[in-house]
Design a protein around this motif. Structure first.
Motif, PDB file in Angstrom:
ATOM      1  N   TYR A  17       0.825  -1.208   0.000  1.00  0.00           N
ATOM      2  CA  TYR A  17       0.000   0.000   0.000  1.00  0.00           C
ATOM      3  C   TYR A  17       0.862   1.261   0.000  1.00  0.00           C
ATOM      4  N   GLY A  18       2.081   1.157  -0.488  1.00  0.00           N
ATOM      5  CA  GLY A  18       2.964   2.314  -0.541  1.00  0.00           C
ATOM      6  C   GLY A  18       3.717   2.578   0.747  1.00  0.00           C
ATOM      7  N   GLY A  19       3.811   1.584   1.616  1.00  0.00           N
ATOM      8  CA  GLY A  19       4.498   1.741   2.902  1.00  0.00           C
ATOM      9  C   GLY A  19       5.923   2.236   2.739  1.00  0.00           C
ATOM     10  N   LEU A  20       6.284   3.204   3.569  1.00  0.00           N
ATOM     11  CA  LEU A  20       7.628   3.777   3.523  1.00  0.00           C
ATOM     12  C   LEU A  20       8.630   2.876   4.237  1.00  0.00           C
ATOM     13  N   PRO A  21       9.876   2.882   3.784  1.00  0.00           N
ATOM     14  CA  PRO A  21      10.911   2.110   4.489  1.00  0.00           C
ATOM     15  C   PRO A  21      11.233   2.754   5.840  1.00  0.00           C
ATOM     16  N   PHE A  22      11.912   2.015   6.694  1.00  0.00           N
ATOM     17  CA  PHE A  22      12.252   2.478   8.036  1.00  0.00           C
ATOM     18  C   PHE A  22      13.697   2.949   8.067  1.00  0.00           C
ATOM     19  N   SER A  23      13.889   4.159   8.558  1.00  0.00           N
ATOM     20  CA  SER A  23      15.247   4.693   8.657  1.00  0.00           C
ATOM     21  C   SER A  23      15.962   4.076   9.854  1.00  0.00           C
ATOM     22  N   ASP A  24      17.275   4.145   9.818  1.00  0.00           N
ATOM     23  CA  ASP A  24      18.065   3.682  10.962  1.00  0.00           C
ATOM     24  C   ASP A  24      17.699   4.469  12.213  1.00  0.00           C
ATOM     25  N   LYS A  25      17.400   5.750  12.040  1.00  0.00           N
ATOM     26  CA  LYS A  25      17.058   6.603  13.182  1.00  0.00           C
ATOM     27  C   LYS A  25      15.778   6.116  13.866  1.00  0.00           C
ATOM     28  N   VAL A  26      14.774   5.729  13.078  1.00  0.00           N
ATOM     29  CA  VAL A  26      13.527   5.212  13.655  1.00  0.00           C
ATOM     30  C   VAL A  26      13.806   3.941  14.452  1.00  0.00           C
ATOM     31  N   ILE A  27      14.572   3.035  13.877  1.00  0.00           N
ATOM     32  CA  ILE A  27      14.882   1.776  14.564  1.00  0.00           C
ATOM     33  C   ILE A  27      15.683   2.050  15.832  1.00  0.00           C
ATOM     34  N   ASP A  28      16.685   2.919  15.746  1.00  0.00           N
ATOM     35  CA  ASP A  28      17.509   3.231  16.917  1.00  0.00           C
ATOM     36  C   ASP A  28      16.695   3.935  18.003  1.00  0.00           C
ATOM     37  N   ASN A  29      15.816   4.874  17.615  1.00  0.00           N
ATOM     38  CA  ASN A  29      14.956   5.549  18.593  1.00  0.00           C
ATOM     39  C   ASN A  29      14.019   4.551  19.273  1.00  0.00           C
ATOM     40  N   THR A  30      13.497   3.613  18.504  1.00  0.00           N
ATOM     41  CA  THR A  30      12.601   2.598  19.063  1.00  0.00           C
ATOM     42  C   THR A  30      13.346   1.714  20.056  1.00  0.00           C
ATOM     43  N   LYS A  31      14.544   1.304  19.710  1.00  0.00           N
ATOM     44  CA  LYS A  31      15.349   0.499  20.635  1.00  0.00           C
ATOM     45  C   LYS A  31      15.640   1.274  21.919  1.00  0.00           C
ATOM     46  N   PHE A  32      15.907   2.569  21.789  1.00  0.00           N
ATOM     47  CA  PHE A  32      16.157   3.409  22.959  1.00  0.00           C
ATOM     48  C   PHE A  32      14.964   3.357  23.911  1.00  0.00           C
TER      49      PHE A  32
END
Length: 107
Positions: A17-32
């Motif tokens: 459905y046109g989903g955007l890829p995930f940036s490293d920043k999003v993944i790192d912020n989520t892990k934080f």
């Protein structure tokens, strides 16, 4: 955390459905956020390239959406009362702690 690492591999339109890829920043912020608190959330990808964390306890729910910036969107629900607000990422662990230990910040 394996689930989050898998999100790094998602390409544009990953959901059909046109989903955007995930940036490293999003993944790192989520892990934080996850590492800042001992309760493990339900983790969901969004088509906006953000990650949603959901914590539930009885009649309460808090959902946190983490994106590229340092502010996260929060939805708290207790029974039929809902509250949406933005919070700085470095403060979200405090909100989650309050959610589990003092009822909620809903007023």
């Amino acid at each position: 955390m394996e689930k989050l690492e898998l999100y790094r591999t998602y390409k544009e339109d990953w959901d059909g459905y046109g989903g955007l890829p995930f940036s490293d920043k999003v993944i790192d912020n989520t892990k934080f956020v996850i590492n800042s608190f001992h309760q493990q959330p339900h983790i969901s990808p969004t088509g906006r390239g953000s990650v949603q964390l959901s914590y539930r306890l009885e009649e309460k729910c808090i959902e946190v959406e983490i994106s590229d910036n340092l502010e996260v969107e929060v939805l708290e629900i207790i029974g039929v009362v809902e509250r949406e607000y933005s919070e700085q990422i470095d403060q979200i662990a405090n909100r989650i702690y309050d959610f589990f230990n003092s009822g909620s910040s809903i007023r």
